[in-house]
Motif scaffolding. Structure first.
Motif, PDB file in Angstrom:
ATOM      1  N   LEU A   1      -9.539   5.124  11.282  1.00 59.01           N
ATOM      2  CA  LEU A   1      -9.623   6.180  10.387  1.00 59.01           C
ATOM      3  C   LEU A   1     -10.165   7.620  11.375  1.00 59.01           C
TER       4      LEU A   1
ATOM      5  N   GLU B   1      -9.017   2.212  -4.643  1.00 63.19           N
ATOM      6  CA  GLU B   1      -9.715   2.833  -3.677  1.00 63.19           C
ATOM      7  C   GLU B   1      -9.680   4.325  -3.787  1.00 63.19           C
TER       8      GLU B   1
ATOM      9  N   ARG C   1      -3.210   3.129   8.717  1.00 62.15           N
ATOM     10  CA  ARG C   1      -3.270   2.159   7.944  1.00 62.15           C
ATOM     11  C   ARG C   1      -2.361   1.044   7.860  1.00 62.15           C
TER      12      ARG C   1
ATOM     13  N   THR D   1     -12.156   8.238  -2.851  1.00 62.81           N
ATOM     14  CA  THR D   1     -12.972   8.985  -2.165  1.00 62.81           C
ATOM     15  C   THR D   1     -13.330  10.236  -2.917  1.00 62.81           C
TER      16      THR D   1
ATOM     17  N   LYS E   1       0.893  -1.235   0.105  1.00 60.66           N
ATOM     18  CA  LYS E   1      -0.183   0.090   0.042  1.00 60.66           C
ATOM     19  C   LYS E   1       0.995   1.346  -0.070  1.00 60.66           C
TER      20      LYS E   1
ATOM     21  N   MET F   1      -6.894  12.382   6.241  1.00 60.71           N
ATOM     22  CA  MET F   1      -8.124  12.140   6.077  1.00 60.71           C
ATOM     23  C   MET F   1      -8.788  12.788   5.055  1.00 60.71           C
TER      24      MET F   1
ATOM     25  N   GLN G   1      -5.782   4.290  -2.705  1.00 58.76           N
ATOM     26  CA  GLN G   1      -5.125   3.248  -2.857  1.00 58.76           C
ATOM     27  C   GLN G   1      -4.863   2.445  -4.289  1.00 58.76           C
TER      28      GLN G   1
HETATM   29  P1  ADP Z   1      -7.644  -2.170   3.676  1.00 63.06           P
HETATM   30  O1  ADP Z   1      -6.236  -2.656   3.346  1.00 63.06           O
HETATM   31  O2  ADP Z   1      -8.455  -3.105   4.568  1.00 63.06           O
HETATM   32  O3  ADP Z   1      -8.234  -1.757   2.385  1.00 63.06           O
HETATM   33  P2  ADP Z   1      -7.357   0.352   3.965  1.00 63.06           P
HETATM   34  O4  ADP Z   1      -6.191   0.993   4.910  1.00 63.06           O
HETATM   35  O5  ADP Z   1      -7.140   0.541   2.704  1.00 63.06           O
HETATM   36  O6  ADP Z   1      -7.559  -0.929   4.413  1.00 63.06           O
HETATM   37  O7  ADP Z   1      -8.410   1.209   4.700  1.00 63.06           O
HETATM   38  C1  ADP Z   1      -9.722   0.915   5.049  1.00 63.06           C
HETATM   39  C2  ADP Z   1     -10.532   1.918   4.289  1.00 63.06           C
HETATM   40  O8  ADP Z   1     -10.684   3.027   4.601  1.00 63.06           O
HETATM   41  C3  ADP Z   1     -10.578   2.003   2.833  1.00 63.06           C
HETATM   42  O9  ADP Z   1     -11.809   1.967   2.202  1.00 63.06           O
HETATM   43  C4  ADP Z   1      -9.981   3.115   2.575  1.00 63.06           C
HETATM   44  O10 ADP Z   1     -10.197   3.725   1.335  1.00 63.06           O
HETATM   45  C5  ADP Z   1     -10.292   3.971   3.748  1.00 63.06           C
HETATM   46  N1  ADP Z   1      -9.405   4.811   4.070  1.00 63.06           N
HETATM   47  C6  ADP Z   1      -7.905   4.839   4.400  1.00 63.06           C
HETATM   48  N2  ADP Z   1      -7.584   5.850   4.515  1.00 63.06           N
HETATM   49  C7  ADP Z   1      -8.304   6.922   4.278  1.00 63.06           C
HETATM   50  C8  ADP Z   1      -7.900   8.209   4.398  1.00 63.06           C
HETATM   51  N3  ADP Z   1      -7.057   8.935   4.671  1.00 63.06           N
HETATM   52  N4  ADP Z   1      -9.181   9.080   4.214  1.00 63.06           N
HETATM   53  C9  ADP Z   1     -10.434   8.414   3.661  1.00 63.06           C
HETATM   54  N5  ADP Z   1     -10.603   7.074   3.576  1.00 63.06           N
HETATM   55  C10 ADP Z   1      -9.581   6.354   3.807  1.00 63.06           C
END
Ligand code: ADP
Ligand code: MG
Ligand code: MG
Length: 885
Positions: free
Chosen positions: A106, A321, A91, A323, A22, A240, A333
């Motif tokens: 988060l 991934e 994460r 947002t 990641k 975030m 991601q």
């Molecule tokens: P996983 O490896 O289980 O996917 P992640 O670290 O990617 O775990 O995070 C879990 C969720 O949180 C994911 O949907 C990711 O997109 C979201 N997420 C992680 N970091 C952020 C951030 N900084 N802002 C918004 N959403 C986040």
């Protein structure tokens, strides 16, 4: 000073080992100029030293402070500030993706003061309190290890109180009171208040992510996926961005092309007004990514551009991934996406056609186990089915049949033309006959390296093992309150581990049709997608055939297997086991041979055996005409052809007691006693047998020579080779050769005589052994047994589980070659042998000849060919090609 912290802008995708998958890809996207919220990554090295020392390395805290301050300065906001606070996610992200195994928190930085700052800054109270309750929930579960039930129950109560269905409908007021409830849950279950200090939250979350590397389920997952237990995870601290600020925000996942079919296009899910895991958690119905176009055309367009950019950059299917916060797109991601076996083949050739990768690269994008998956028939997914549970997917395939509980019943039923599934608590070498007769094997005990699993894989037989809920007792089995009896129909899916009651219809695999009968036959009636898949497989396999140096032969003992292997692309037979020719009715002859009291009696048996053996070899040579056929002289200890010692002695004792003694049986028992060995694997077998039992090897050599002479007379082109097993000293080989050469010459032929290398001594004295051997074939099964001192039949169902568990090895050395030990012996024998006899032909027979990783090693040490079971031939062809890239 060790650098434990890297800003996203400092890393790259090549640094997965240090930054985790990641982190490395977040860095790569940052440097590509894609919109990634800024942040930094704590290395896997920091995690490793935390896990060994039990506390964070001192510099880590300092380096986190520096990185955090830089982040705060760049953004002009501060973590957890009472005005417009910076919030971050913490994460996990290991080198190998471990979906759902580790933790992420988060909204770190929110507290009773900053939640108000967030509300003011966004002009949205509801969103701020929603974020806070999410932090409490995740922090409580992950960091404080409170059962998630406590939170979801409170959430449900809040929804009920307000009379709404989904959490987005909860008002700011409801969320506020939910926050205080969550805080009480935390106090009640952890004995401490939720930490208000932002930096304390951050440090605790980082530590929790480190710790999540070692949870029971994560360890179990890694064991199954053969991921080393000591790599550790990186931790990503990421600013975030909020998908939960209302209808102009949302969060989604996407693929740059369809991971199931490989087709290009827009694939993904989007959920408006949501955060993080909401999309995959299935709490609300998502919309398809295509619909985002109507909702937010400009973000949608930008997303498509980003996806194209990523595909061009990674030159592969990526999953992402993202947002959207108030109509602004953020990338959270990406990685080269997982895909089905079929999609892997299709995508690889599509990318070639799009001129994004070369054929050599395409070959690297697929592998032998994917090809294996495509070869097995499958259960028709649209058919109704009743699941009985899921065990371990030990050997792929879809098998349906009547239940039998023992080997004899399996053989009997199979002889009557019935399809049976052998159901046992576990299997042992005694069950071999039953396993061969059965369509599939199901056990309630044992893992992926249990006897059942290993033997089934070797035979290409479907197997599910370790279905713990299944209670097998003699003539019935119980599972989930249901009783199964002999004759009941059952279906087992060796690719998924699922077991079903009754018969589930299967559909043949088009790839298998292609491999056995050719491209035209396979695409004749196929739909477009299937035809496309088959063509992709054909292109990649043909390319592998063009570039590989390793030749691929098959292990086959009869004409039927030989011609099947030939259809599948085998370039000869690397191992014909002659002992299989002495089973069944011929067993009596061996019994007579053992009981024979002198040379004449023995010769009488040989005279009977000669035409039978000659016929066997003639058929084999005909099926493999023009290609090399390596025949191994008799290898196993003789007592394997005799009745079981205990059974026979009980029988004789009983008969004696009742005065019905049979002198023949008594003599047989005496022979059994005489031949009994405590360690038969290390006993009188192989070349030792040939030296001790006069005439036996001569008979086989004569049969081989005569068969070859006959084949030639009939216009054939036989290329037979004779192989002597279990040689430890060149002397043994010289003695056998003297006798054999004379017979071969007498037949007017020139047949190469070589040896198996399956004892460490043979490998270590290869310089000498090569004086008498015209070729070497590495018998890697026995070489593994004798190098490790493992008795394969005993250890795999026994203490191997503990060895795998404790990490002595990641995978059974019988499944994948132990390169460091056994491999070293192979290397020595190969080099020394060729020093004595330049150009000495080197082959490998045994389980490892069809194992992808081992094949790559054999390529590297200059082996000429591998030999494997017929159905693994295409897999070995593909892997040999991949090894040559
Ligand atoms: P996983 O490896 O289980 O996917 P992640 O670290 O990617 O775990 O995070 C879990 C969720 O949180 C994911 O949907 C990711 O997109 C979201 N997420 C992680 N970091 C952020 C951030 N900084 N802002 C918004 N959403 C986040
Ligand atoms: Mg993720
Ligand atoms: Mg052997």
């Amino acid at each position: 000073m060790t650098q434990y912290v890297y800003a996203f802008s400092e890393g790259s995708k090549e640094q997965r080992e240090l930054l985790g998958g990641k982190g490395a890809n977040l860095a790569e996207m940052t440097n590509l100029g894609l919109p990634v919220p800024p942040g930094f990554t704590i290395t896997t090295q920091a995690c490793r030293s935390y896990l060994t020392a039990g506390s964070e390395p001192g510099e880590l805290r300092v380096q986190v402070t520096m990185a955090l301050r830089r982040l705060e300065d760049d953004l002009g906001r501060q973590l957890g500030d009472r005005h417009d606070p910076l919030l971050v996610s913490v994460r996990s992200g290991a080198m190998h993706s471990m979906p759902g195994m580790m933790e992420t928190v988060l909204n770190v930085g929110l507290n009773d003061a900053s939640v108000k700052g967030l509300a003011e800054a966004g002009g949205d109270e509801r969103f701020a309190w929603d974020s806070y309750r999410r932090l409490l929930q995740m922090f409580g579960k992950t960091v404080l290890e409170i059962d998630g039930e406590n939170f979801s129950r409170a959430l449900d109560d809040a929804k009920r109180r307000q009379g709404v269905e989904t959490d987005v409908e909860l008002t700011a007021e409801s969320l506020k009171s939910l926050v205080s409830e969550f805080k009480s849950v935390i106090l009640e279950h952890s004995g401490t208040e939720f930490p208000q200090h932002p930096r304390e939250q951050l440090d605790l979350a980082i530590r929790a992510v480190f710790d999540s590397w070692n949870t029971e389920r994560a360890r179990l997952y890694r064991r199954r996926e053969r991921i080393p237990q000591d790599l550790g995870t990186a931790v990503n601290i990421c600013t975030m961005v909020f998908g939960n600020t209302g209808e102009t925000s949302g969060t989604g996942v996407a693929f740059t092309r369809d991971p199931a079919s490989g087709h290009g296009g827009v694939y993904g899910d989007y959920l408006p007004n949501a955060q993080g895991e909401d999309v995959v958690a299935g709490i609300r119905n998502t919309m398809s990514l295509a619909d985002l176009k109507d909702l937010d055309a400009s973000s949608y367009k930008q997303l498509l551009q980003v996806m194209r950019r990523l595909e061009t950059h990674y030159r592969d299917l990526c999953d992402i991934e993202f947002t959207i916060e108030r109509s602004k797109l953020w990338m959270l991601q990406t990685r080269v996406g997982k895909r089905t076996a079929a999609a892997a083949f299709r995508i690889a050739t599509q990318l070639v056609d799009e001129n994004l990768i070369t054929m050599d690269e395409a070959l690297q994008r697929v592998d032998g186990s994917q090809l294996a998956q495509l070869m097995f028939p499958r259960f028709d997914a649209s058919a109704p089915r009743e699941s009985l549970g899921t065990g371990m997917a030990a050997s792929p395939g879809a098998a349906t049949g009547q239940i039998v509980f023992d080997s004899a019943a399996a053989e009997k039923a199979a002889a009557e033309g019935k399809d049976v599934i052998l159901v046992r608590r576990e299997t042992s070498p005694d069950d071999l006959g039953g396993m061969i007769a059965a369509r599939g094997v199901l056990t309630s005990r044992g893992g992926r390296t249990s006897h059942a699993a290993v033997v089934a894989r070797g035979m290409g037989k479907t197997c599910v093992c370790g279905l713990a809920e299944l209670d097998v007792d003699g003539s019935t089995a119980r599972v989930g309150g249901k009783t199964l009896r002999e004759g009941d129909l059952i279906s087992i899916d060796g690719s998924s581990g699922e077991v079903f009651a009754g018969a589930v219809p299967v559909v043949a695999s088009p790839v298998a049709t292609y491999l056995e009968r050719g491209l035209d036959e396979a695409v004749k009636d196929a739909d477009a997608d299937t035809a496309d898949l088959v063509r992709s497989v054909d292109r990649l396999l043909s390319h592998a055939d063009r570039i590989r140096r390793l030749r691929v032969r098959a292990n086959a003992d009869n004409a039927e297997d030989a011609s099947r292997a030939r259809d599948l692309g085998a370039q000869g037979i690397g191992l014909c086991r002659t002992e299989h020719m002495f089973l069944g009715e011929r067993r009596v002859l061996i019994e007579r041979l053992i009981l024979a009291s002198g040379a004449d009696a023995r010769q009488a048996v040989y005279d009977e055996l000669l035409p039978l053996q000659r016929q066997d070899f003639t058929e084999l040579l005909t099926a493999m005409d023009g290609l090399p056929v390596t025949i191994r002289l008799l290898d196993p200890p003789l007592h394997e052809f005799l009745p079981d010692r205990t059974e026979l002695s009980v029988k004789v004792a009983l008969e004696k007691a009742s005065g019905t003694a049979d002198p023949g049986e008594e003599r047989l028992l005496a022979a059994v006693e005489r031949l009994h060995e405590s360690n038969p694997m290390l006993g009188l077998r192989g070349v030792r047998l040939g030296l001790v039992l006069p005439g036996l090897f001569a008979l086989q050599v004569r049969a081989i020579s005569e068969a070859a002479a006959l084949a030639r007379r009939d216009g054939g082109d036989p290329h037979v080779e004779i192989m002597i097993p279990l040689v430890g000293s060149v002397m043994e080989l010289f003695l056998i050769r003297d006798e054999a050469d004379a017979i071969v010459r007498q037949a007017g032929l020139d047949i190469p005589i070589g040896t198996m290398i399956e004892l460490p001594r043979a490998a270590l004295t290869a310089t000498r052994v090569a004086e008498a051997a015209e070729f070497f074939s590495f018998g890697t099964n026995d070489l593994t047994q004798t190098t490790w001192g493992f008795s394969r039949d005993d250890v795999e169902g026994g203490f191997f589980a503990a060895y795998l568990d404790r990490g002595v090895f990641m995978v059974s050395p019988f499944e994948s070659l132990d390169v460091d030990g056994v491999g070293r012996l192979i290397r020595i024998a190969a080099e020394d042998g060729r020093r004595t006899r330049p150009g000495l032909k080197l082959g490998v027979c045994g389980e490892h000849g069809g194992d992808p990783e081992s094949i790559h090693f054999f390529h590297r040490v200059g082996i000429d060919y591998v030999s494997c079971s017929p159905f693994r031939v295409p897999i070995a062809r593909l892997e040999a090609g991949r090894a040559a890239v």
